[in-house]
Design a protein around this motif. Structure first.
Motif, PDB file in Angstrom:
ATOM      1  N   MET A  91       0.781  -1.196   0.081  1.00 13.15           N
ATOM      2  CA  MET A  91      -0.149   0.196  -0.074  1.00 13.15           C
ATOM      3  C   MET A  91       0.910   1.145   0.153  1.00 13.15           C
ATOM      4  N   VAL A  92       0.661   2.014  -0.945  1.00 12.23           N
ATOM      5  CA  VAL A  92       1.634   3.320  -1.118  1.00 12.23           C
ATOM      6  C   VAL A  92       0.495   4.548  -1.103  1.00 12.23           C
ATOM      7  N   PRO A  93       0.696   5.278   0.418  1.00 13.21           N
ATOM      8  CA  PRO A  93      -0.334   6.201   0.869  1.00 13.21           C
ATOM      9  C   PRO A  93      -0.066   7.461  -0.264  1.00 13.21           C
ATOM     10  N   ASN A  94      -0.907   8.574   0.177  1.00 18.35           N
ATOM     11  CA  ASN A  94      -0.985   9.639  -0.617  1.00 18.35           C
ATOM     12  C   ASN A  94       0.467  10.322  -0.475  1.00 18.35           C
ATOM     13  N   ASP A 128       7.021   3.236   2.597  1.00 18.01           N
ATOM     14  CA  ASP A 128       7.824   4.318   2.430  1.00 18.01           C
ATOM     15  C   ASP A 128       8.707   4.534   1.338  1.00 18.01           C
ATOM     16  N   MET A 129       8.118   5.547   0.358  1.00 17.29           N
ATOM     17  CA  MET A 129       8.861   5.735  -0.961  1.00 17.29           C
ATOM     18  C   MET A 129       9.726   7.052  -0.825  1.00 17.29           C
ATOM     19  N   TYR A 130       9.876   7.621   0.159  1.00 19.25           N
ATOM     20  CA  TYR A 130      10.850   8.905   0.037  1.00 19.25           C
ATOM     21  C   TYR A 130      12.296   8.425   1.078  1.00 19.25           C
ATOM     22  N   ARG A 135       9.575   3.287 -10.038  1.00 23.19           N
ATOM     23  CA  ARG A 135       9.429   1.870 -10.305  1.00 23.19           C
ATOM     24  C   ARG A 135      10.358   1.277  -9.634  1.00 23.19           C
ATOM     25  N   LYS A 136      11.515   1.615  -9.622  1.00 16.75           N
ATOM     26  CA  LYS A 136      12.556   0.894  -8.796  1.00 16.75           C
ATOM     27  C   LYS A 136      12.373   0.717  -7.169  1.00 16.75           C
ATOM     28  N   ARG A 137      11.782   1.713  -6.606  1.00 17.98           N
ATOM     29  CA  ARG A 137      11.366   1.617  -5.154  1.00 17.98           C
ATOM     30  C   ARG A 137      10.315   0.844  -4.964  1.00 17.98           C
ATOM     31  N   VAL A 138       9.324   1.191  -5.663  1.00 17.23           N
ATOM     32  CA  VAL A 138       7.860   0.299  -5.293  1.00 17.23           C
ATOM     33  C   VAL A 138       8.186  -1.067  -5.759  1.00 17.23           C
ATOM     34  N   SER A 139       8.829  -1.353  -6.529  1.00 15.34           N
ATOM     35  CA  SER A 139       9.145  -2.741  -6.833  1.00 15.34           C
ATOM     36  C   SER A 139       9.932  -3.445  -5.796  1.00 15.34           C
ATOM     37  N   TYR A 140      10.892  -2.842  -5.363  1.00 14.48           N
ATOM     38  CA  TYR A 140      11.760  -3.259  -4.149  1.00 14.48           C
ATOM     39  C   TYR A 140      10.939  -3.394  -2.776  1.00 14.48           C
ATOM     40  N   ALA A 141       9.982  -2.434  -2.807  1.00 20.01           N
ATOM     41  CA  ALA A 141       8.916  -2.658  -1.527  1.00 20.01           C
ATOM     42  C   ALA A 141       8.314  -3.850  -1.802  1.00 20.01           C
ATOM     43  N   ASP A 162       9.386  -6.950  -2.930  1.00 22.51           N
ATOM     44  CA  ASP A 162      10.349  -7.759  -2.636  1.00 22.51           C
ATOM     45  C   ASP A 162      10.437  -7.989  -1.088  1.00 22.51           C
ATOM     46  N   GLN A 163      10.350  -6.438  -0.584  1.00 25.37           N
ATOM     47  CA  GLN A 163      10.380  -6.458   1.005  1.00 25.37           C
ATOM     48  C   GLN A 163       9.188  -7.171   1.787  1.00 25.37           C
ATOM     49  N   LEU A 164       7.992  -7.049   0.960  1.00 20.82           N
ATOM     50  CA  LEU A 164       6.613  -7.449   1.321  1.00 20.82           C
ATOM     51  C   LEU A 164       6.744  -9.169   1.246  1.00 20.82           C
ATOM     52  N   LYS A 165       7.154  -9.719   0.146  1.00 25.84           N
ATOM     53  CA  LYS A 165       7.541 -11.085   0.212  1.00 25.84           C
ATOM     54  C   LYS A 165       8.360 -11.731   1.124  1.00 25.84           C
ATOM     55  N   ALA A 166       9.362 -10.793   1.511  1.00 28.88           N
ATOM     56  CA  ALA A 166      10.346 -11.404   2.599  1.00 28.88           C
ATOM     57  C   ALA A 166       9.849 -11.405   4.050  1.00 28.88           C
ATOM     58  N   GLN A 167       8.646 -10.894   4.105  1.00 31.82           N
ATOM     59  CA  GLN A 167       8.014 -10.823   5.414  1.00 31.82           C
ATOM     60  C   GLN A 167       7.110 -12.073   5.728  1.00 31.82           C
ATOM     61  N   ALA A 168       7.098 -13.010   4.556  1.00 30.58           N
ATOM     62  CA  ALA A 168       6.189 -14.169   4.710  1.00 30.58           C
ATOM     63  C   ALA A 168       6.814 -15.152   5.858  1.00 30.58           C
ATOM     64  N   LYS A 169       8.323 -15.015   6.245  1.00 24.51           N
ATOM     65  CA  LYS A 169       8.861 -15.861   6.870  1.00 24.51           C
ATOM     66  C   LYS A 169       8.340 -15.842   8.294  1.00 24.51           C
ATOM     67  N   ASP A 170       7.666 -14.400   8.733  1.00 23.15           N
ATOM     68  CA  ASP A 170       7.380 -14.158  10.165  1.00 23.15           C
ATOM     69  C   ASP A 170       5.815 -13.976  10.238  1.00 23.15           C
ATOM     70  N   ALA A 171       5.257 -13.241   8.984  1.00 22.80           N
ATOM     71  CA  ALA A 171       3.950 -12.865   9.063  1.00 22.80           C
ATOM     72  C   ALA A 171       2.961 -13.752   8.390  1.00 22.80           C
ATOM     73  N   PRO A 172       1.764 -13.674   8.593  1.00 27.64           N
ATOM     74  CA  PRO A 172       0.665 -14.744   7.771  1.00 27.64           C
ATOM     75  C   PRO A 172       0.415 -14.437   6.359  1.00 27.64           C
ATOM     76  N   ILE A 173       1.365 -14.516   5.787  1.00 31.14           N
ATOM     77  CA  ILE A 173       1.248 -14.051   4.107  1.00 31.14           C
ATOM     78  C   ILE A 173       1.314 -15.097   3.199  1.00 31.14           C
ATOM     79  N   ASP A 174       0.129 -15.130   2.241  1.00 31.67           N
ATOM     80  CA  ASP A 174       0.128 -16.245   1.256  1.00 31.67           C
ATOM     81  C   ASP A 174       0.881 -15.591   0.124  1.00 31.67           C
ATOM     82  N   VAL A 175       2.152 -15.779  -0.429  1.00 30.53           N
ATOM     83  CA  VAL A 175       2.905 -15.138  -1.366  1.00 30.53           C
ATOM     84  C   VAL A 175       2.354 -15.550  -2.642  1.00 30.53           C
TER      85      VAL A 175
END
Length: 262
Positions: free
Chosen positions: A56-59, A85-87, A114-120, A122-135
């Motif tokens: 989720m990217v806020p305003n 966080d995009m900034y 595009r680079k920053r939001v794409s990296y975000a 990747d970071q969301l996917k990485a949270q699946a090891k601890d958070a209840p995420i269906d990748v």
């Protein structure tokens, strides 16, 4: 009687556990190109089952209390959300002037956006090891500036099921990138949004040049910021009807994307 008392104790124990359950706000930090970013993972820990996850990217105000509150309302027990966080961790706009300065480098360099939001993602996917995420069920949503950012995520060819933009900017630096879109794209804009609607025709032409499953929804009588509960200015105002209607449509769109149904 002892069985009844035992049952009551078990019930009370269960209620106590439920009372302790809360919306988790987990800091998620990373460094990209020498800049440290501070995002927040939001989800309800009362639910242990894995669930879809959203970038989720806020305003243009970025990660703040209002953005986190919005993420809580959307997440509920249905999603895990990375408020992105995009900034950079040291940039937290407190005024429109500061927010405009924060987004300017990203609108001026869409490859960087595009680079920053794409990296975000990747970071969301990485949270699946601890958070209840269906990748296998990932998507992205964005508001105002964030809508522009998640549309650029789609244009970057991100492997997400869906992208949803609310009153976001529609322009692109390269319409040919739309050919890379894999996600189902849902876009909401107010009919009276003087900032975004002038680009609507070009955006739809861009989407026609893609193979994406897309939908562009124009909300009558709505202006910019229609999901932003703190905005009540001319040309940038919360609209409860438009907000609730678009959220319902988003829920249906995401369910269809995650289950690969129409």
């Amino acid at each position: 009687m002892r069985i009844a008392r035992l049952g009551c104790l078990l019930l009370l124990s269960g209620l106590a556990f439920a009372a302790q359950a809360k919306m988790v706000h987990k800091p998620v930090e990373w460094t990209l190109d020498g800049t440290r970013f501070h995002s927040v993972l939001v989800y309800d820990d009362a639910v242990s089952a894995k669930r879809p996850a959203l970038v989720m990217v806020p305003n243009w105000y970025g990660v703040n209390d209002l953005a986190l509150s919005k993420a809580e309302g959307i997440a509920g027990k249905d999603y895990v959300i990375l408020v992105t966080d995009m900034y950079g961790a040291t940039v937290r706009p407190k005024s429109d002037q500061e927010a405009q300065a924060a987004v300017k480098p990203l609108y001026g360099d869409r490859a960087l956006m595009r680079k920053r939001v794409s990296y975000a993602l990747d970071q969301l996917k990485a949270q699946a090891k601890d958070a209840p995420i269906d990748v296998s069920k990932l998507a992205a949503i964005g508001f105002c500036f964030g809508g522009s950012a998640v549309l650029d995520l789609a244009r970057a060819g991100a492997d997400v099921a869906a992208v949803v933009s609310f009153h976001g900017g529609l322009a692109t630096d390269n319409p040919e990138l739309a050919r890379q879109i894999k996600a189902r794209v849902l876009v909401f804009n107010g009919a009276d949004d003087k900032g975004t609607m002038p680009d609507a025709d070009k955006f739809m032409d861009e989407m026609r040049g893609s193979k994406a499953d897309w939908q562009f929804v124009v909300l009558g009588n709505a202006v910019h910021c229609f999901t932003e509960t703190d905005q009540h200015r001319e040309g940038c105002a919360y609209d409860e009807r438009a907000a609730k209607r678009s959220y319902r449509m988003m829920g249906d769109w995401l369910r269809g994307a995650f289950t690969n149904t129409p």
